[in-house]
Design a protein around this motif. Structure first.
Motif, PDB file in Angstrom:
ATOM      1  N   MET A 113     -84.838 -40.090 -63.291  1.00 45.62           N
ATOM      2  CA  MET A 113     -83.714 -40.785 -62.221  1.00 45.62           C
ATOM      3  C   MET A 113     -83.686 -38.488 -61.745  1.00 45.62           C
ATOM      4  N   SER A 119     -88.157 -45.842 -60.184  1.00 37.07           N
ATOM      5  CA  SER A 119     -86.858 -47.139 -60.041  1.00 37.07           C
ATOM      6  C   SER A 119     -87.565 -48.669 -60.058  1.00 37.07           C
ATOM      7  N   TYR A 121     -86.562 -52.676 -59.213  1.00 44.11           N
ATOM      8  CA  TYR A 121     -85.607 -53.543 -58.512  1.00 44.11           C
ATOM      9  C   TYR A 121     -86.063 -55.967 -58.414  1.00 44.11           C
ATOM     10  N   MET A 131     -90.420 -49.208 -57.561  1.00 43.72           N
ATOM     11  CA  MET A 131     -90.262 -48.478 -57.029  1.00 43.72           C
ATOM     12  C   MET A 131     -90.240 -47.500 -56.684  1.00 43.72           C
ATOM     13  N   SER A 133     -87.720 -43.578 -55.911  1.00 40.12           N
ATOM     14  CA  SER A 133     -86.871 -43.237 -55.106  1.00 40.12           C
ATOM     15  C   SER A 133     -86.824 -41.517 -54.955  1.00 40.12           C
ATOM     16  N   THR A 134     -85.548 -41.242 -54.805  1.00 40.29           N
ATOM     17  CA  THR A 134     -85.690 -39.654 -54.556  1.00 40.29           C
ATOM     18  C   THR A 134     -83.946 -39.719 -54.551  1.00 40.29           C
ATOM     19  N   GLN A 135     -83.636 -38.382 -55.509  1.00 39.60           N
ATOM     20  CA  GLN A 135     -82.775 -37.844 -55.844  1.00 39.60           C
ATOM     21  C   GLN A 135     -83.321 -35.650 -55.617  1.00 39.60           C
TER      22      GLN A 135
END
Length: 143
Positions: A113, A119, A121, A131, A133-135
Motif C-alpha cells: 500500500m 490491490s 476488489y 488492480m 493503485s497509487t499512494q
C-alpha cells in the motif's frame, strides 16, 4: 539524535514530472516512462533521485532547445537511503538552462500500500479481481 532525512543535490532543480505507468497485473510488475523537467543550476554530469524497489532501464538528458543531450553512462543505487544516481556521458552545462531527464524504469506491484502497488476488489458477482493503485505521498512516490 541525527536526522536521517535525505536531501538531494540541487544542480538540477525539478519543476514538473510526466509519468506513464504500464502495469502487468499477471506478473505484478510495471514499467514507467518518466520525464522530469528541470532547471540546470550548476554544471553536473549526474543526477540523484529518490528511488525504491525500481530498476533503471535507460536514461538521458535533453535541453529544451535541442542543442544539448547526454546519454546514461552508469547507475548507482543507495539501498539504505533509497536513492539512485544516474551518471551521464557528458557534463551538463549550467548554460543549458531548461531541460528534461528522460527515464525508463521497471518496478514491482507489491502489497505494501505504498507507491504503485497491488490491490484487490470484488466484482458484482463477488469474484476477486486484482488492480493497481497509487499512494504517492512524499516518501511513497519513490516507489
Amino acid at each position: 539524535m541525527a536526522s536521517e532525512r535525505v536531501v538531494l543535490p540541487t544542480q538540477l532543480y525539478p519543476s514538473h514530472y510526466n509519468l506513464e505507468l504500464t502495469p502487468d497485473l499477471n506478473a505484478l510488475t510495471f514499467s514507467c516512462s518518466e520525464e522530469i523537467f528541470v532547471t540546470v543550476r550548476e554544471a553536473t554530469n549526474s543526477v540523484t533521485l529518490h528511488a525504491r524497489e525500481i530498476t533503471i532501464v535507460s536514461a538521458s538528458f535533453h535541453s529544451l532547445t535541442g542543442d544539448f543531450s547526454a546519454k546514461l553512462e552508469g547507475v548507482s543505487y543507495d539501498l539504505k537511503y533509497h536513492k539512485v544516481q544516474l551518471t551521464f556521458d557528458a557534463e551538463i552545462p549550467a548554460s543549458v538552462g531548461e531541460g528534461k531527464v528522460v527515464i525508463q524504469f521497471n518496478g514491482i506491484l507489491n502489497g505494501d500500500m505504498a507507491g504503485f502497488y497491488k490491490s484487490s476488489y470484488a466484482d458484482a458477482n463477488g469474484n476477486k479481481k486484482i488492480m493497481a493503485s497509487t499512494q504517492f505521498e512524499a516518501l511513497d512516490a519513490r516507489r
